[in-house]
Design a protein around this motif. Structure first.
Motif, PDB file in Angstrom:
ATOM      1  N   HIS A 269      56.898  47.302 -10.994  1.00  0.00           N
ATOM      2  CA  HIS A 269      56.104  46.347 -11.770  1.00  0.00           C
ATOM      3  C   HIS A 269      55.081  45.680 -10.871  1.00  0.00           C
ATOM      4  CE1 HIS A 269      56.951  44.642 -15.946  1.00  0.00           C
ATOM      5  NE2 HIS A 269      57.320  45.901 -15.983  1.00  0.00           N
ATOM      6  N   ALA A 270      53.869  45.533 -11.368  1.00  0.00           N
ATOM      7  CA  ALA A 270      52.755  45.057 -10.544  1.00  0.00           C
ATOM      8  C   ALA A 270      52.845  43.580 -10.187  1.00  0.00           C
ATOM      9  CB  ALA A 270      51.432  45.333 -11.251  1.00  0.00           C
ATOM     10  N   ASP A 271      53.853  42.867 -10.695  1.00  0.00           N
ATOM     11  CA  ASP A 271      54.057  41.490 -10.229  1.00  0.00           C
ATOM     12  C   ASP A 271      54.124  41.479  -8.702  1.00  0.00           C
ATOM     13  OD1 ASP A 271      55.129  40.011 -12.947  1.00  0.00           O
ATOM     14  OD2 ASP A 271      55.854  42.074 -12.791  1.00  0.00           O
TER      15      ASP A 271
ATOM     16  N   GLU B 153      51.760  39.557  -3.765  1.00  0.00           N
ATOM     17  CA  GLU B 153      51.408  39.851  -2.375  1.00  0.00           C
ATOM     18  C   GLU B 153      49.926  39.579  -2.129  1.00  0.00           C
ATOM     19  OE1 GLU B 153      53.176  43.211   0.154  1.00  0.00           O
ATOM     20  OE2 GLU B 153      51.251  44.057  -0.478  1.00  0.00           O
ATOM     21  N   LEU B 154      49.072  40.038  -3.033  1.00  0.00           N
ATOM     22  CA  LEU B 154      47.632  39.805  -2.887  1.00  0.00           C
ATOM     23  C   LEU B 154      47.291  38.314  -2.904  1.00  0.00           C
ATOM     24  CD1 LEU B 154      46.270  42.622  -5.236  1.00  0.00           C
ATOM     25  CD2 LEU B 154      45.910  42.464  -2.766  1.00  0.00           C
ATOM     26  N   ALA B 155      48.088  37.549  -3.657  1.00  0.00           N
ATOM     27  CA  ALA B 155      47.854  36.104  -3.745  1.00  0.00           C
ATOM     28  C   ALA B 155      48.429  35.348  -2.551  1.00  0.00           C
ATOM     29  CB  ALA B 155      48.467  35.565  -5.041  1.00  0.00           C
TER      30      ALA B 155
ATOM     31  N   LEU C  69      54.468  35.474 -16.370  1.00  0.00           N
ATOM     32  CA  LEU C  69      55.544  35.168 -15.431  1.00  0.00           C
ATOM     33  C   LEU C  69      55.061  35.226 -13.982  1.00  0.00           C
ATOM     34  CD1 LEU C  69      58.470  37.021 -17.214  1.00  0.00           C
ATOM     35  CD2 LEU C  69      58.058  34.575 -17.121  1.00  0.00           C
ATOM     36  N   THR C  70      54.089  36.090 -13.701  1.00  0.00           N
ATOM     37  CA  THR C  70      53.510  36.147 -12.354  1.00  0.00           C
ATOM     38  C   THR C  70      52.772  34.850 -12.044  1.00  0.00           C
ATOM     39  OG1 THR C  70      52.927  38.390 -13.084  1.00  0.00           O
ATOM     40  CG2 THR C  70      52.425  37.814 -10.804  1.00  0.00           C
ATOM     41  N   ALA C  71      52.029  34.357 -13.036  1.00  0.00           N
ATOM     42  CA  ALA C  71      51.301  33.103 -12.864  1.00  0.00           C
ATOM     43  C   ALA C  71      52.269  31.937 -12.677  1.00  0.00           C
ATOM     44  CB  ALA C  71      50.396  32.862 -14.073  1.00  0.00           C
ATOM     45  N   ALA C  72      53.367  31.948 -13.459  1.00  0.00           N
ATOM     46  CA  ALA C  72      54.374  30.892 -13.324  1.00  0.00           C
ATOM     47  C   ALA C  72      54.991  30.912 -11.928  1.00  0.00           C
ATOM     48  CB  ALA C  72      55.465  31.069 -14.384  1.00  0.00           C
ATOM     49  N   ALA C  73      55.245  32.128 -11.410  1.00  0.00           N
ATOM     50  CA  ALA C  73      55.799  32.250 -10.057  1.00  0.00           C
ATOM     51  C   ALA C  73      54.821  31.723  -9.017  1.00  0.00           C
ATOM     52  CB  ALA C  73      56.144  33.711  -9.771  1.00  0.00           C
ATOM     53  N   THR C  74      53.540  31.962  -9.225  1.00  0.00           N
ATOM     54  CA  THR C  74      52.511  31.489  -8.301  1.00  0.00           C
ATOM     55  C   THR C  74      52.505  29.968  -8.233  1.00  0.00           C
ATOM     56  OG1 THR C  74      51.168  33.438  -8.802  1.00  0.00           O
ATOM     57  CG2 THR C  74      50.047  31.580  -7.763  1.00  0.00           C
ATOM     58  N   LEU C  75      52.625  29.335  -9.397  1.00  0.00           N
ATOM     59  CA  LEU C  75      52.677  27.871  -9.434  1.00  0.00           C
ATOM     60  C   LEU C  75      53.977  27.353  -8.827  1.00  0.00           C
ATOM     61  CD1 LEU C  75      51.242  26.989 -12.964  1.00  0.00           C
ATOM     62  CD2 LEU C  75      50.244  26.409 -10.753  1.00  0.00           C
ATOM     63  N   ALA C  76      55.104  27.977  -9.201  1.00  0.00           N
ATOM     64  CA  ALA C  76      56.405  27.528  -8.718  1.00  0.00           C
ATOM     65  C   ALA C  76      56.513  27.625  -7.204  1.00  0.00           C
ATOM     66  CB  ALA C  76      57.512  28.347  -9.376  1.00  0.00           C
ATOM     67  N   ALA C  77      55.835  28.599  -6.629  1.00  0.00           N
ATOM     68  CA  ALA C  77      55.904  28.816  -5.183  1.00  0.00           C
ATOM     69  C   ALA C  77      55.330  27.648  -4.386  1.00  0.00           C
ATOM     70  CB  ALA C  77      55.150  30.101  -4.824  1.00  0.00           C
ATOM     71  N   GLN C  78      54.503  26.835  -5.021  1.00  0.00           N
ATOM     72  CA  GLN C  78      53.817  25.771  -4.288  1.00  0.00           C
ATOM     73  C   GLN C  78      54.772  24.694  -3.768  1.00  0.00           C
ATOM     74  OE1 GLN C  78      50.716  26.598  -3.684  1.00  0.00           O
ATOM     75  NE2 GLN C  78      51.026  28.319  -5.087  1.00  0.00           N
ATOM     76  N   SER C  79      55.977  24.616  -4.310  1.00  0.00           N
ATOM     77  CA  SER C  79      56.952  23.622  -3.836  1.00  0.00           C
ATOM     78  C   SER C  79      57.544  23.983  -2.481  1.00  0.00           C
ATOM     79  CB  SER C  79      58.102  23.490  -4.847  1.00  0.00           C
ATOM     80  OG  SER C  79      57.647  23.026  -6.091  1.00  0.00           O
TER      81      SER C  79
ATOM     82  N   GLN D  17      59.941  41.429  -1.742  1.00  0.00           N
ATOM     83  CA  GLN D  17      60.718  40.250  -2.117  1.00  0.00           C
ATOM     84  C   GLN D  17      60.718  40.009  -3.628  1.00  0.00           C
ATOM     85  OE1 GLN D  17      58.351  37.925   0.905  1.00  0.00           O
ATOM     86  NE2 GLN D  17      60.331  36.918   1.228  1.00  0.00           N
ATOM     87  N   VAL D  18      60.001  40.844  -4.365  1.00  0.00           N
ATOM     88  CA  VAL D  18      59.876  40.681  -5.814  1.00  0.00           C
ATOM     89  C   VAL D  18      60.691  41.758  -6.526  1.00  0.00           C
ATOM     90  CG1 VAL D  18      58.259  40.576  -7.756  1.00  0.00           C
ATOM     91  CG2 VAL D  18      57.538  39.793  -5.485  1.00  0.00           C
TER      92      VAL D  18
END
Length: 331
Positions: free
Chosen positions: A233-235, A240-242, A157-167, A249-250
């Motif tokens: 949760h470390a998400d 933040e690191l990414a 789900l963290t990876a999905a959020a990273t991709l989704a954020a690109q919009s 905000q998470v």
């Protein structure tokens, strides 16, 4: 290490619910061979591959894979002994992070052993990942590629959020909500204790000290339901690191039903932000209700392990998170 075209030799540390599920998944993979496993009382190693059913039967009847004939060995320092004996390209750390310092101490064992390869964990807590961050240079110097937070959440789900954020030009919030259904909590004792540690009035230390009877009594009081809000949760630190957003905000929360395999609600991540045109929108990524916790944790873990092997063979060592690279599908 195996040539690139050869099978990836995989070890699993921990043989509770997740470890057993991981072994079953690996048995169906052509690109990976499960050759090593350790629990707190022993280990088993067979360079030609281990049988998940045989390991499970021995573990459930005798309490450790150390009794597996002829590949098992009883040991009170099973991880250290396995590291000295086994030739393994990468390990999935399916270990309970109780106490909260445990995973960092395991990483230090690998660093001190002289072993080189890939490590993947499914850590949950922000503070546990922060401890691993202090080992970044040590891992790099030891020739270890360590991928942390690579389960479902944190992880998929963290990876999905990273991709989704690109919009978006600006991220306003990331909200992760999970539903977990298991028929019997005792199949995932450590995972349930980690969840209990997030409840109001509980801590990691208190949850770790609870007997199975005390856990059962708590679940009786809640009809088997654990409702979790604003979890550590470390998400948050991973996003933040990414550079996606600030950790505040998470938010992460969910519902665990320990008496019913059906999910109490659908697991999803919602990413809300502002586009470059100034519009506010939300992306939602929802996992299929039929996918189990084990499928959503172990599958990504091995996908990240495969990606980690690629990085390791190119000479990249150190610490990465699930938000730093894409997992690769393991056939």
């Amino acid at each position: 290490m195996n040539p690139v075209q050869g099978k990836i030799r995989v070890g699993v540390l921990g043989f509770g619910g997740l470890g057993q599920a991981a072994a079953t998944i690996l048995a169906q993979k052509q690109e990976m061979e499960w050759v090593a496993v350790a629990d707190h009382k022993g280990y088993a190693y067979n360079p030609a591959g281990l049988d998940p059913q045989a390991c499970r039967a021995v573990y459930q009847s005798q309490g450790t894979v150390g009794y597996l004939e002829p590949y098992g060995t009883l040991s009170h320092q099973s991880i250290q002994d396995l590291l000295e004996k086994a030739e393994v390209d990468g390990y999935f750390l399916a270990l309970p992070n109780l106490p909260n310092t445990f995973m960092a101490s395991v990483a230090q064992q690998f660093i001190q052993s002289g072993w080189r390869g890939v490590l993947v964990d499914a850590l949950k807590r922000t503070s546990a990942v922060e401890q691993l961050l202090t080992l970044r240079e040590d891992l790099k110097g030891a020739g270890i590629t360590y991928l942390t937070g690579c389960g479902a959440t944190p992880g998929l789900l963290t990876a999905a959020a990273t991709l989704a954020a690109q919009s978006y030009s600006e991220i306003h919030s990331v909200k992760i909500t999970f539903g977990v259904g298991i028929a019997n909590w005792e199949a995932y004792r450590a995972t349930i204790r980690e969840d209990i540690a997030h409840l109001p009035g509980y801590s990691v230390e208190k949850a770790q000290a609870m007997s199975d009877q005390e856990v059962a009594e708590l679940l009786d009081q809640t009809n088997g339901i654990l409702a979790l809000e604003n979890m550590e949760h470390a998400d948050d630190i991973m996003l933040e690191l990414a550079g996606i957003c600030d950790r505040h905000q998470v938010t992460v929360g969910g519902v665990v039903d320990t008496r019913n395999p059906k999910k109490p609600l659908s697991t999803n991540v919602q990413v809300t932000g502002r586009t470059f045109e100034g519009k506010i929108s939300t992306h939602t990524f929802t996992l299929g209700d039929e996918t189990s916790m084990a499928a959503n944790v172990c599958g990504p873990a091995f996908g990240y392990l495969k990606a980690g092997i690629k990085f390791h063979r190119q000479g990249f060592y150190g610490l990465l998170t699930a938000a730093d690279l894409m997992p690769q599908f393991v056939r």
